[in-house]
Design an enzyme around this catalytic site. Structure first.
Site, PDB file in Angstrom:
ATOM      1  CB  CYS A 326      -0.973  -0.027   1.177  1.00  0.00           C
ATOM      2  SG  CYS A 326      -2.405   1.064   0.932  1.00  0.00           S
ATOM      3  CG  HIS A 432      -3.667  -3.609   3.522  1.00  0.00           C
ATOM      4  ND1 HIS A 432      -2.458  -3.198   4.038  1.00  0.00           N
ATOM      5  CD2 HIS A 432      -4.283  -2.483   3.060  1.00  0.00           C
ATOM      6  CE1 HIS A 432      -2.346  -1.884   3.902  1.00  0.00           C
ATOM      7  NE2 HIS A 432      -3.436  -1.430   3.305  1.00  0.00           N
TER       8      HIS A 432
END
Length: 493
Positions: A326, A432
């Protein structure tokens, strides 16, 4: 329906795990049970099956209760963006950004919504186990409290108060908390729990008797200090360095680090040791470098530049393996653009330039569950995870995509995620939980093993390990607490 609320004398005293333990115990005893925390503050969040965002602590508690995590278990999530500002998530969606004072003035308007959620839980479950936040004795916040005694009063819930003896001063913290509560609040507290005890409990017993004389409520048990491989969302705690673990994974601990729970599955590998680094002196020669998520990517990139870690990362990238997740993926690119000033007033900033790509921050936040396959013809490699980001990354022809997304919130899709350089040693993704699944984690760690002349190994299924750890937690807490008394407090058995 029965209900019980776990409050604590401070943050990080173990409220979340006590709630998880009680959820698992009640489930084992045949009851339908649900966790509930009206307001959580954390940079570790999770995306539900319907694309909503919630705190990770309630995710673990949901699993302990045998439930799929749902945003109603944590209706309000506060995600700090700086020391004085945060993003407010309500019912799993972005409500807006606010200063601390702005939210303090705002939060009472959520009371009706919280009561509605709780009323629904009363209809659907036998027992609701609630969690407070911080301490109920924050007297400056009492008049607008919606997470500790304010929430307990709203739904008429009995309270158990947890103190952490490992920090020292547990008797003072328990007695001091009770001293600062109003009379009506004191009446709600039906017992205390001493958590994280090391040593012989017989030495502690005289103190327990004296504490009961002071606060006039019973101590329901002493829970021993136990190391468990369960997620910790309160802070980026230091990982325990394993003796003789040959695989060294270094993680950049940035000021705005978020979703470091992405690393939990790596801890399940017996020959892997994980350490945080905050300076170039700590960098050394890791086998793998992970750059995790960030709630303020630009500020954290400036931090890497200022403390000298940028130079260390670039030097390491010549031969070392790097995975960015991310925000950690975004900093690997050549440039980050912020035209709407989502994070700062800078407008744009140069990245580490290890992947030939640019990221642009948009106004809308992406929150989605995804299923993906690694783009590697030799391996059938499936990854399940979730995305939480406001940036869109575009890369040049010199960079290959890392994953192909084929499912998004239950719908069939076909698009690329992530990037990997030509050499194959620097890669990043928006997903994630990328290490939670066996296949990708096993692939990465086995590559490190082979490079060091070690044999390949099969990885554990993380979900199976988590279930064993939750059962272990429940066993410890059941043996430590007076469960008969707790059932009596909630009006059952």
């Amino acid at each position: 329906m029965a209900k019980i609320m776990i409050q604590g004398t401070a943050s990080s005293v173990g409220k979340s795990l006590i709630v998880a333990a009680l959820c698992r115990i009640f489930k084992q005893d045949g009851y339908s049970v649900c966790p509930f925390k009206s307001q959580n503050m954390s940079l570790n969040s999770y995306i539900t099956l319907d694309g909503k965002e919630m705190g990770r602590a309630q995710v673990v508690q949901a699993y302990a209760a045998g439930l799929e995590p749902e945003a109603y278990m944590n209706p309000i999530l506060l995600k700090p963006t700086s020391d004085k500002k945060c993003q407010i998530i309500v019912n799993g969606k972005v409500y807006g950004n606010s200063t601390a004072m702005g939210y303090h003035n705002l939060k009472l308007r959520f009371k009706d919504m919280l009561k509605e959620h709780f009323n629904k839980l009363e209809e659907d479950f036998d027992i609701v186990v609630m969690e407070g936040a911080g301490s109920p004795a924050e007297i400056n916040l009492r008049d607008r409290d919606i997470v500790n005694m304010g929430m307990a009063e709203l739904v008429d819930a009995p309270v158990l108060l947890v103190g952490d003896i490992d920090k020292g001063g547990v008797f003072a913290s328990l007695a001091g908390t009770m001293l600062l509560l109003k009379d009506g609040e004191k009446e709600r507290v039906k017992g205390t729990i001493i958590n994280k005890f090391r040593g012989d409990v017989e030495i502690l017993k005289p103190g327990l008797d004296m504490l009961e004389d002071i606060v006039h409520i019973p101590c329901l048990g002493v829970v021993p200090y136990t190391r468990l491989q369960l997620e910790d969302e309160d802070g980026a705690v230091e990982f325990n360095k394993k003796a003789y673990a040959p695989i060294d994974i270094a993680v950049i601990k940035m000021p705005h680090i978020s979703n470091f729970t992405d690393l939990d599955a790596l801890k399940s590998e017996e020959d892997v040791s994980i350490r945080f680094i905050t300076s170039k002196e700590e960098f050394k020669e890791p086998d793998l470098l992970v750059i995790p998520g960030s709630k303020n990517t630009i500020e954290d990139l400036l931090y890497l530049r200022k403390c000298g870690l940028e130079e260390s990362i670039k030097e390491y990238s010549k031969d070392g393996k790097i995975v960015g997740i991310c925000g950690g993926y975004q900093v690997l690119g050549s440039k980050i653009k912020d035209p709407y000033k989502v994070e700062t007033d800078l407008g744009e900033i140069d990245g580490l330039n290890l992947l030939d790509m640019e990221t642009t921050f948009e106004k809308e936040k992406v929150t989605t569950r995804v299923s993906a396959k690694l783009i590697d013809e030799k391996i059938e490699n499936t990854v399940y995870g979730y995305e939480i980001h406001m940036g869109i990354s575009e890369y040049s022809e010199n960079v290959k995509p890392l994953f192909k997304i084929y499912d998004k919130n239950g719908e069939k899709v076909d698009y690329f995620d992530g990037a990997i350089n030509e050499k194959g040693n620097v890669m990043g993704t928006y997903i994630h939980g990328v290490f939670d699944g066996v296949s990708f984690r096993e692939k990465i760690i086995n590559e490190l093993r082979v490079k060091k002349g070690l044999k390949k190994k099969k990885s554990q299924v993380y979900e199976h390990m988590r279930e064993k750890e939750l059962d272990k937690l429940a066993d410890i807490v059941r043996q430590s607490l007076d469960m008969k008394k707790i059932y009596s407090i909630i009006g059952m058995k």
